[in-house]
Design an enzyme around this catalytic site. Sequence first.
Site, PDB file in Angstrom:
ATOM      1  N   HIS A  35      26.139   0.956 -36.934  1.00 22.99           N
ATOM      2  CA  HIS A  35      25.932   1.767 -38.020  1.00 22.99           C
ATOM      3  C   HIS A  35      24.182   2.299 -38.157  1.00 22.99           C
ATOM      4  O   HIS A  35      24.057   2.497 -39.375  1.00 22.99           O
ATOM      5  CB  HIS A  35      26.321   0.708 -39.264  1.00 22.99           C
ATOM      6  CG  HIS A  35      27.889   0.828 -39.085  1.00 22.99           C
ATOM      7  ND1 HIS A  35      28.640   1.893 -39.943  1.00 22.99           N
ATOM      8  CD2 HIS A  35      28.464  -0.313 -38.856  1.00 22.99           C
ATOM      9  CE1 HIS A  35      29.670   1.330 -39.760  1.00 22.99           C
ATOM     10  NE2 HIS A  35      29.800   0.136 -39.189  1.00 22.99           N
ATOM     11  N   ASP A  37      23.361   4.650 -36.219  1.00 26.15           N
ATOM     12  CA  ASP A  37      23.147   6.005 -35.276  1.00 26.15           C
ATOM     13  C   ASP A  37      23.395   7.139 -36.472  1.00 26.15           C
ATOM     14  O   ASP A  37      22.400   8.165 -36.431  1.00 26.15           O
ATOM     15  CB  ASP A  37      24.376   6.375 -34.391  1.00 26.15           C
ATOM     16  CG  ASP A  37      25.809   6.280 -34.882  1.00 26.15           C
ATOM     17  OD1 ASP A  37      25.996   5.880 -36.120  1.00 26.15           O
ATOM     18  OD2 ASP A  37      26.790   6.748 -34.174  1.00 26.15           O
ATOM     19  N   SER A 126      36.052   3.306 -28.756  1.00 28.41           N
ATOM     20  CA  SER A 126      35.744   4.754 -28.659  1.00 28.41           C
ATOM     21  C   SER A 126      36.881   5.635 -27.844  1.00 28.41           C
ATOM     22  O   SER A 126      36.253   6.349 -27.233  1.00 28.41           O
ATOM     23  CB  SER A 126      34.389   5.134 -28.285  1.00 28.41           C
ATOM     24  OG  SER A 126      33.353   4.622 -29.290  1.00 28.41           O
ATOM     25  N   GLU A 160      35.592  15.217 -34.890  1.00 35.67           N
ATOM     26  CA  GLU A 160      36.028  14.141 -35.611  1.00 35.67           C
ATOM     27  C   GLU A 160      35.472  14.230 -36.971  1.00 35.67           C
ATOM     28  O   GLU A 160      36.301  13.869 -37.946  1.00 35.67           O
ATOM     29  CB  GLU A 160      34.974  13.311 -34.822  1.00 35.67           C
ATOM     30  CG  GLU A 160      35.426  11.671 -35.592  1.00 35.67           C
ATOM     31  CD  GLU A 160      35.927  10.732 -34.237  1.00 35.67           C
ATOM     32  OE1 GLU A 160      36.027  11.317 -33.317  1.00 35.67           O
ATOM     33  OE2 GLU A 160      36.375   9.797 -34.731  1.00 35.67           O
ATOM     34  N   ASP A 172      29.001   7.348 -29.837  1.00 35.35           N
ATOM     35  CA  ASP A 172      30.073   7.005 -29.051  1.00 35.35           C
ATOM     36  C   ASP A 172      30.269   8.421 -28.101  1.00 35.35           C
ATOM     37  O   ASP A 172      30.400   8.290 -26.745  1.00 35.35           O
ATOM     38  CB  ASP A 172      31.625   7.066 -29.926  1.00 35.35           C
ATOM     39  CG  ASP A 172      31.315   6.019 -30.829  1.00 35.35           C
ATOM     40  OD1 ASP A 172      30.371   5.168 -31.040  1.00 35.35           O
ATOM     41  OD2 ASP A 172      32.239   6.055 -31.889  1.00 35.35           O
ATOM     42  N   TYR A 222      34.014   3.538 -43.808  1.00 35.88           N
ATOM     43  CA  TYR A 222      33.018   4.203 -43.042  1.00 35.88           C
ATOM     44  C   TYR A 222      32.178   5.012 -43.497  1.00 35.88           C
ATOM     45  O   TYR A 222      30.908   5.204 -43.564  1.00 35.88           O
ATOM     46  CB  TYR A 222      33.822   4.634 -41.568  1.00 35.88           C
ATOM     47  CG  TYR A 222      32.763   4.906 -40.612  1.00 35.88           C
ATOM     48  CD1 TYR A 222      32.131   4.142 -39.655  1.00 35.88           C
ATOM     49  CD2 TYR A 222      32.000   6.389 -40.630  1.00 35.88           C
ATOM     50  CE1 TYR A 222      31.157   4.590 -38.715  1.00 35.88           C
ATOM     51  CE2 TYR A 222      31.283   6.799 -39.795  1.00 35.88           C
ATOM     52  CZ  TYR A 222      30.800   5.725 -38.788  1.00 35.88           C
ATOM     53  OH  TYR A 222      29.585   6.444 -38.011  1.00 35.88           O
TER      54      TYR A 222
END
Length: 381
Positions: A35, A37, A126, A160, A172, A222
Amino acid sequence: MNNLISSVKSTFINTFKTEPLLIFSPGRINIIGEHTDYNDGFVFPAAVNKGIVAAFQKSDSGISTAYALDMDSSIEFSLEHLKPSKQGNWENYVFGVIAELQNRSHKIGNFNVVFKGDIPAGSGMSSSAALENSIVYGLNELFSLGLSKHDMIHISQKAEHNYVGVNCGIMDQYASMFGIENNALLLDCRTVASKPYEIDFKDHQLILINTNVKHSLSDSAYNDRRSVCEHISGLLGIKALRDATEADLEKIKNQVTPENYQKALFVIQENDRAIKASKAIEKGDLVTLGNLIYGSHNGLQHQYKVSCEELDFLVEQAKLNKDVLGARMMGGGFGGCTINLVAKNTIEDFAKSTSKAYKERFNKACSVYFVELSNGTHIIK
Ligand code: GLA
């Protein structure tokens, strides 16, 4: 892997009567830096020898087809007027990449794709990034789009965000695309540049244990975490939490809830742990590395609150065993795998005793994976 390739290839040939272009795109592990990135910080992932094989060819039938062999599910679609399917549907990964290419004015024609993978879904390894990267890489080749690997991972990431609905960071997609055999990559998510570290832990080894659970709401949780981080960077007047120190955060403590304070504190500390871990690896200091990994889990569990009972149980089991130097949940959280740094000569015992304890506690099985660090997305020759 060879089975995977031959089953995808033969299905493609049987269905579309032509030789395909074949792409392999791997999943990833992450040693530490969770967490961080999307806070422009540091992460320490590696591509692995599990992933997605995708077969492509142009289509002159006026329509495109995508076939998810694992699920025996296929869909025909037109390239015009693409829009997201129902949330949770696999085709959003494919449509998302096409839409992002179109948004950037890249011209593609109709095509057919068949794909299949061996990354367990929901394992936190991932599979989504592997699929997105395989699609963008295949289309780049097929239609000679001239995209760089950096262009491609940003397209995958946006797919995404906009089609899958998860506001993920770049870890990822980067790890899957840029992986190097036997190496982990210390990635600076601000510059999107990495330094490779050859990983040879001598008499120790990394293994993954999958809880085989994925709790619902993980996607919304998330996105919530990301918003909290962005809100606090806003209060601090900085671009991202990567730029904050614990002292900076202390100054605005009374402007945030205690829960959100802990979340931001976690990010600052986790970023620091990722950098310290790279130094420990340089020195071959596995005890320090292991402690950093345990520290990461502790923060993910108590401060960032993205763990779950099953993951915490696996980490507690690891802590009971002196041959395990470190263990933590890996990836977004709320299920998936733990990553464990274990003495090689006792690894089988550890795997067995943990599996037994897990079964007794939850009345379901966990799975153990030994992975090799591998190259990123590439054409299968
Ligand atoms: C998911 C996201 C990544 C990263 C991790 C947590 O895997 O896709 O971008 O944020 O969670 O480190």
